[in-house]
Write an enzyme that holds these catalytic residues in place. Structure first.
Site, short mmCIF file in Angstrom:
data_model
loop_
_atom_site.label_atom_id
_atom_site.label_comp_id
_atom_site.label_asym_id
_atom_site.label_seq_id
_atom_site.Cartn_x
_atom_site.Cartn_y
_atom_site.Cartn_z
N CYS A 2 0.87 -1.17 0.00
CA CYS A 2 0.00 0.00 0.00
C CYS A 2 0.90 1.22 0.00
O CYS A 2 1.58 1.49 1.00
CB CYS A 2 -0.93 0.00 1.22
SG CYS A 2 -2.00 1.45 1.28
N GLU A 109 -5.31 1.89 -4.89
CA GLU A 109 -4.62 0.88 -5.68
C GLU A 109 -4.87 1.18 -7.15
O GLU A 109 -5.77 1.96 -7.48
CB GLU A 109 -5.10 -0.54 -5.34
CG GLU A 109 -4.70 -1.02 -3.96
CD GLU A 109 -3.19 -1.14 -3.75
OE1 GLU A 109 -2.45 -0.98 -4.74
OE2 GLU A 109 -2.78 -1.38 -2.60
#
Length: 228
Positions: A2, A109
């Site tokens: 992340c 994402e």
């Protein structure tokens, strides 16, 4: 992994979410940030003798044993893999005694080709904040003598739904597990439990550039064609 997330909340929201924070006499002004990238300063929740406190930390952990300067530390440590966090020389000491919660209003994402990536924003399905499991360290810069707090976010294999966007995702803590995580009485069972229900939408490609739109709430709104 992340590599980008958002922290946008009011003081009252973060106090309530943290169940609660130890509230200082003078409540600080909180800056909403929508496109946070590694090496920048983020909010973390830590457990102290006074209770749960909101602190600032550099996103990208530098272990206390590192003796060189900031430029000498070459590892990418904004994420720690759950599979190795207990044994890694970089993270294992923090895992044992310096845990934190990284509050987030969402994370990003990407899908598509590298030259034309499409950003997706993920947030809690119920609209609440997310609690990412994190670690922190205190590191003294030998060049300046200044002590810094640095942190990392623990990541795990994505669940079936999130895997269509990326193979990794943050380890998310449930509210009833905050105490066990912060005081060290809980461990892998907290990190590997099913994550929160999430919702997802596509946002503007301007977030493909680190820091772009960091102060703009429209950064995390569903995209419109004219934003591209």
């Amino acid at each position: 992994m992340c590599g980008r997330f958002s922290q946008a909340y009011t003081w009252d929201e973060i106090v309530a979410f943290s169940q609660p924070l130890t509230v200082p006499a003078d409540r600080p002004n909180l800056r909403a940030r929508y496109n946070i990238a590694p090496t920048t300063e983020v909010d973390i929740i830590v457990l102290t003798e006074a209770g749960r406190e909101l602190r600032k930390a550099r996103w990208g952990l530098i272990p206390g044993w590192h003796k060189g300067g900031l430029k000498d530390f070459k590892l990418a440590t904004f994420n720690a893999r759950v599979e190795t966090v207990e044994t890694s020389g970089t993270f294992k000491h923090a895992y044992k005694s310096r845990r934190c919660i990284i509050p987030a209003s969402g994370f990003f994402e990407w899908t598509g080709e590298k030259k034309d990536r499409v950003p997706h924003f993920f947030s809690a399905a119920d609209g609440d904040l997310l609690a990412f499991a994190g670690l922190y360290e205190r590191w003294r810069n030998p060049e300046t003598g200044e002590e810094s707090t640095t942190c990392t976010m623990i990541v795990r294999e994505a669940n079936a739904w999130t895997a269509q966007y990326h193979d990794r995702m943050p380890c998310m803590l449930l509210k009833q597990d905050f105490d066990a995580w912060l005081d060290g009485s809980g461990g892998m069972e907290l990190l590997k439990q099913p994550p929160r229900d999430l919702r997802e939408w596509i946002v503007s490609k301007r977030v493909n550039k680190a820091g772009e739109g960091d102060d703009d709430p429209t950064t995390v709104e569903p995209f419109k064609d004219d934003l591209f």
